[in-house]
Design an enzyme around this catalytic site. Structure first.
Site, short mmCIF file in Angstrom:
data_model
loop_
_atom_site.label_atom_id
_atom_site.label_comp_id
_atom_site.label_asym_id
_atom_site.label_seq_id
_atom_site.Cartn_x
_atom_site.Cartn_y
_atom_site.Cartn_z
N TYR A 99 82.39 -1.92 103.38
CA TYR A 99 81.77 -3.14 103.19
C TYR A 99 80.40 -3.13 102.42
CZ TYR A 99 85.47 -5.70 105.84
OH TYR A 99 86.74 -6.06 106.27
N TYR A 138 90.02 1.11 107.52
CA TYR A 138 88.82 1.79 108.07
C TYR A 138 89.03 2.26 109.57
CZ TYR A 138 87.11 -2.94 108.71
OH TYR A 138 86.94 -4.34 109.24
N ARG A 148 91.64 -0.20 111.57
CA ARG A 148 91.89 -1.42 111.29
C ARG A 148 92.62 -1.13 109.83
NH1 ARG A 148 90.09 -6.87 110.93
NH2 ARG A 148 92.27 -6.75 111.73
N HIS A 151 93.05 -5.33 104.96
CA HIS A 151 93.04 -6.82 105.31
C HIS A 151 92.08 -7.53 104.46
CE1 HIS A 151 89.92 -5.14 107.91
NE2 HIS A 151 89.47 -6.31 107.61
N HIS A 153 89.40 -10.81 104.70
CA HIS A 153 88.94 -11.84 105.24
C HIS A 153 88.87 -13.19 104.67
CE1 HIS A 153 87.50 -9.53 108.67
NE2 HIS A 153 87.29 -8.66 107.91
FE LIG Z 1 87.03 -6.30 108.08
#
Ligand SMILES: [Fe+2]
Lengths: 224, 206
Positions: A99, A138, A148, A151, A153
């Site tokens: 991110y 990640y 994870r 995905h 959000h």
């Molecule tokens: Fe996330």
């Protein structure tokens, strides 16, 4: 009338979930107080052109690394009534699972052409569309090697409708060990984007992700 | 409840999910934690007594819950919420939306607002309160409501009466003196889990 509602469950192997999940059942809201639990957000969003195209920093700029994808869907209440003019906020990791958020200390590669933040509005029929890069998975728990899965959000806010959710990808090898996916059980299917071929060839593919906002809030002030 | 009858024809809701740790901070750029100013640069203000609420969100270990997204909602000084049904209400305050949103970096928040009033037109009037929605990593949306400690109308509030007496104190904002500007200040700790856990409410099943 029973006094208690749902018991929120703790996501397995999710430390934050363990620290922040209420241990007591939720309380039911008496009818006399129900209207005060349908917060009505004022419309004050100014969306700029290009905000729904997360594959570029701005119109005319180079495309980010990775597979460009198109996500489309319809936002409705449980009765299929469209939720119009609602703000959809989108955020996802880049193709490396990183991110741009200042608190992401993973050290994974950044892409100078990818911000990973977008916004769009649903139209009169509740439909929305945005473009992004298919995110990478990640490592969330290095100590137990729990990843994870890929995905995206999404936050949906319009009138008294409110939801924050995540769209997942079918067949991701990390889906099965994801704490929230485990809690969703069979209902996990509702959170998977359904792949489709796009007519344009500058997308890898499209995903259809319809969103149903549960409960009375979405149409509370139309209902009574 | 008329709502449960239609259950068979309903669509299955999409699952809510956690906020995750990386909600984009810049998406809150146009949000404000000052409900007394819905438009910057004008002198007009909402009716009512201006107050400040300072609080924090804590986890099961008593640590501050960082990175939460908080949303506040309340009625105006006359107890009227701004909704599509009240847009022409004579007591709607044109300078008050009653909505605020904030992403707290460290778990603290400070809200400047007006003390909500009581809608005396209701059959069962509500005690002054502020609705709080919390989005966080590790958990999906939870909602609760905050009240003013010592307010006599608390005794007959239908929501407070619906929970055990020993839990009511956990929803009370306590008077804590004055701010530098001379406004009344109230404080509250929201405990997400464990001892002294804040009562949360179910707006999906209710
Ligand atoms: Fe996330």
């Amino acid at each position: 009338m029973t006094r208690y509602g749902r018991q929120i469950e703790i996501g397995p192997t999710d430390n934050t979930s363990n620290e922040r999940t209420p241990r007591n059942r939720l309380h039911l809201i008496p009818e006399e107080a129900r209207a005060s639990f349908a917060p009505y957000a004022p419309y004050n969003y100014g969306i700029n052109p290009g905000e729904a195209d997360m594959t570029r920093l701005a119109p005319g700029r180079p495309r980010a690394e990775g597979d460009p994808i198109k996500v489309v869907g319809k936002v409705t209440d449980e009765f299929g009534r469209p939720i119009k003019n609602s703000l959809i906020e989108i955020w996802n990791a880049n193709k490396y699972g990183r991110y741009t958020h200042i608190e992401d200390h993973s050290g994974l590669a950044l892409d100078p052409n990818f911000l990973g933040i977008g916004r769009t509005l649903t139209d009169q029929n509740g439909n929305y569309e945005f473009w992004t890069i298919r995110p990478g998975a990640y490592l969330a728990r290095p100590d137990i090697n729990r990843w994870r899965p890929k995905h995206i959000h999404m936050s949906i806010r319009g009138g008294s409708s409110r939801m924050i959710t995540q769209m997942y990808f079918r067949g991701d090898p990390y889906n099965d060990t994801d704490p929230m996916r485990i809690l969703m059980g069979d209902n996990f299917d509702k959170n998977i984007g359904i792949e489709f071929e796009t007519p344009e060839d500058d997308f890898d593919c499209g995903y259809k992700f319809d969103i149903v906002i549960g409960g009375r809030n979405p149409t509370f002030f139309e209902d009574i | 409840m008329t709502h449960s009858k239609a259950k068979i024809n309903r669509l299955t809701p999409t699952n809510e999910d956690t906020l995750g740790p990386y909600y984009p901070i810049s998406l809150c750029d146009n949000d404000s934690m000052d409900m007394t100013k819905i438009r910057r640069g004008i002198i007009l203000e909402p009716r009512g007594e201006k107050i400040v609420i300072e609080g924090c969100i804590k986890d099961i270990n008593g640590n501050l819950a960082n990175g939460c997204l908080l949303e506040f909602w309340q009625a105006n000084a006359d107890g009227i919420y701004r909704t599509p049904l009240t847009e022409t209400h004579p007591k709607l305050d044109p300078w008050f939306n009653g909505y605020a949103r904030h992403r707290t970096k460290d778990g603290h928040f400070s809200l400047k607002t007006i003390r909500p009033g009581i809608n005396k037109g209701l059959e069962q009037p509500r005690a002054p309160n502020i609705t709080l929605t919390i989005f966080s990593d590790g958990i999906m949306r939870v909602v609760t409501q905050l009240f003013f400690d010592g307010d006599p109308t608390n005794e007959s509030d239908p929501l407070l009466l619906a929970i055990d007496e020993n839990l009511r104190g956990r929803l009370m904002m306590k008077f804590a003196g004055a701010t530098d500007d001379g406004l009344k200040k109230y404080t509250i700790d929201i405990i997400m889990a464990g001892d002294n856990e804040t009562p949360f409410f179910d707006d999906l099943l209710s």
